[in-house]
Design a protein around this motif. Structure first.
Motif, short mmCIF file in Angstrom:
data_model
loop_
_atom_site.label_atom_id
_atom_site.label_comp_id
_atom_site.label_asym_id
_atom_site.label_seq_id
_atom_site.Cartn_x
_atom_site.Cartn_y
_atom_site.Cartn_z
N MET A 7 -39.98 36.99 15.78
CA MET A 7 -39.85 36.14 14.59
C MET A 7 -41.21 35.63 14.13
O MET A 7 -41.49 35.61 12.93
CB MET A 7 -38.91 34.97 14.88
CG MET A 7 -37.46 35.40 15.00
SD MET A 7 -36.32 34.11 15.51
CE MET A 7 -36.82 32.71 14.60
N PHE A 33 -43.10 38.44 12.43
CA PHE A 33 -42.56 38.71 11.10
C PHE A 33 -42.99 37.64 10.10
O PHE A 33 -43.49 37.96 9.01
CB PHE A 33 -41.03 38.79 11.13
CG PHE A 33 -40.42 38.91 9.77
CD1 PHE A 33 -40.48 40.11 9.10
CD2 PHE A 33 -39.83 37.82 9.15
CE1 PHE A 33 -39.93 40.24 7.83
CE2 PHE A 33 -39.28 37.93 7.90
CZ PHE A 33 -39.34 39.16 7.23
N PHE A 34 -42.80 36.38 10.44
CA PHE A 34 -43.10 35.32 9.48
C PHE A 34 -44.59 35.07 9.29
O PHE A 34 -45.00 34.54 8.26
CB PHE A 34 -42.39 34.03 9.87
CG PHE A 34 -40.92 34.07 9.57
CD1 PHE A 34 -40.46 34.16 8.27
CD2 PHE A 34 -39.99 34.03 10.60
CE1 PHE A 34 -39.11 34.22 7.99
CE2 PHE A 34 -38.63 34.07 10.33
CZ PHE A 34 -38.19 34.17 9.02
N GLN A 71 -45.78 39.65 8.28
CA GLN A 71 -45.04 40.53 7.38
C GLN A 71 -44.50 39.80 6.15
O GLN A 71 -44.58 40.31 5.05
CB GLN A 71 -43.89 41.18 8.15
CG GLN A 71 -43.20 42.28 7.40
CD GLN A 71 -44.09 43.49 7.19
OE1 GLN A 71 -44.98 43.74 7.96
NE2 GLN A 71 -43.84 44.21 6.13
N TYR A 72 -43.94 38.63 6.31
CA TYR A 72 -43.26 37.95 5.21
C TYR A 72 -44.20 37.44 4.12
O TYR A 72 -43.93 37.68 2.94
CB TYR A 72 -42.43 36.80 5.78
CG TYR A 72 -41.59 36.09 4.76
CD1 TYR A 72 -40.52 36.73 4.16
CD2 TYR A 72 -41.88 34.78 4.39
CE1 TYR A 72 -39.75 36.07 3.22
CE2 TYR A 72 -41.12 34.13 3.45
CZ TYR A 72 -40.05 34.78 2.86
OH TYR A 72 -39.30 34.14 1.94
N PRO A 73 -45.31 36.77 4.44
CA PRO A 73 -46.18 36.28 3.36
C PRO A 73 -46.82 37.43 2.59
O PRO A 73 -47.18 38.46 3.15
CB PRO A 73 -47.24 35.45 4.08
CG PRO A 73 -46.73 35.22 5.44
CD PRO A 73 -45.79 36.33 5.74
N LYS A 74 -46.96 37.24 1.33
CA LYS A 74 -47.61 38.21 0.44
C LYS A 74 -46.99 39.61 0.55
O LYS A 74 -47.67 40.61 0.44
CB LYS A 74 -49.11 38.28 0.72
CG LYS A 74 -49.83 36.98 0.43
CD LYS A 74 -51.32 37.16 0.60
CE LYS A 74 -52.05 35.87 0.31
NZ LYS A 74 -53.49 36.01 0.49
N ASN A 75 -45.69 39.66 0.81
CA ASN A 75 -44.94 40.91 0.85
C ASN A 75 -45.51 41.90 1.86
O ASN A 75 -45.54 43.10 1.63
CB ASN A 75 -44.88 41.53 -0.55
CG ASN A 75 -43.70 42.47 -0.68
OD1 ASN A 75 -42.81 42.46 0.14
ND2 ASN A 75 -43.73 43.29 -1.72
N GLY A 76 -46.00 41.42 2.98
CA GLY A 76 -46.49 42.28 4.04
C GLY A 76 -47.87 42.85 3.84
O GLY A 76 -48.25 43.82 4.49
#
Length: 131
Positions: free
Chosen positions: A78, A81-82, A85-90
């Motif tokens: 997790m 990922f956060f 990967q998650y910010p700025k669309n990876g």
């Protein structure tokens, strides 16, 4: 006179479940043998060495260790990922950490390119000429 039973021999195949092992390796995408070496080392130490030498301690803490390792894996997945990967669309680290040799080498080999290792000459067949 009754036949005597053969001496008991322990087959190591009783302790290994190969379908489970191969299913586990197939479930991890892009996994290499390096992913399994730490698992094998921890499993050997806790399920063979400590179980044989300190059974009472093992029976008390083995499942706590297993739950801790599983929870650590879930929390780290997790966080990765956060954070990445998650910010700025990876796109974080797109030109640095994401292009490291170990992350993209599987895209730059003969299998990914569809190149055969041996080219057949014209008229040459693979395998025996008659079946």
């Amino acid at each position: 006179m009754a036949d005597s039973a053969p001496p008991l021999q322990v087959a190591y195949s009783e302790y290994l479940n190969l379908p489970i092992i191969f299913t586990g390796t197939g479930s991890l995408p892009h996994a290499t043998p390096l992913n399994f070496i730490p698992w094998v080392i921890v499993a050997f130490i806790f399920n063979y060495v400590i179980r044989r030498r300190h059974f009472r301690w093992w029976s008390k803490y083995n499942y706590v260790l297993s739950a801790g390792l599983d929870a650590g894996l879930a929390v780290s997945a997790m966080l990765i990922f956060f954070i990445l990967q998650y910010p700025k669309n990876g796109t974080i680290g797109e030109n640095s950490i994401q292009t490291w040799w170990g992350n993209d080498i599987f895209n730059r080999n003969a299998d990914a390119s569809g190149i055969p290792i041996k080219q057949l000459a014209d008229g040459e067949a693979f395998g025996p000429s008659t079946w």
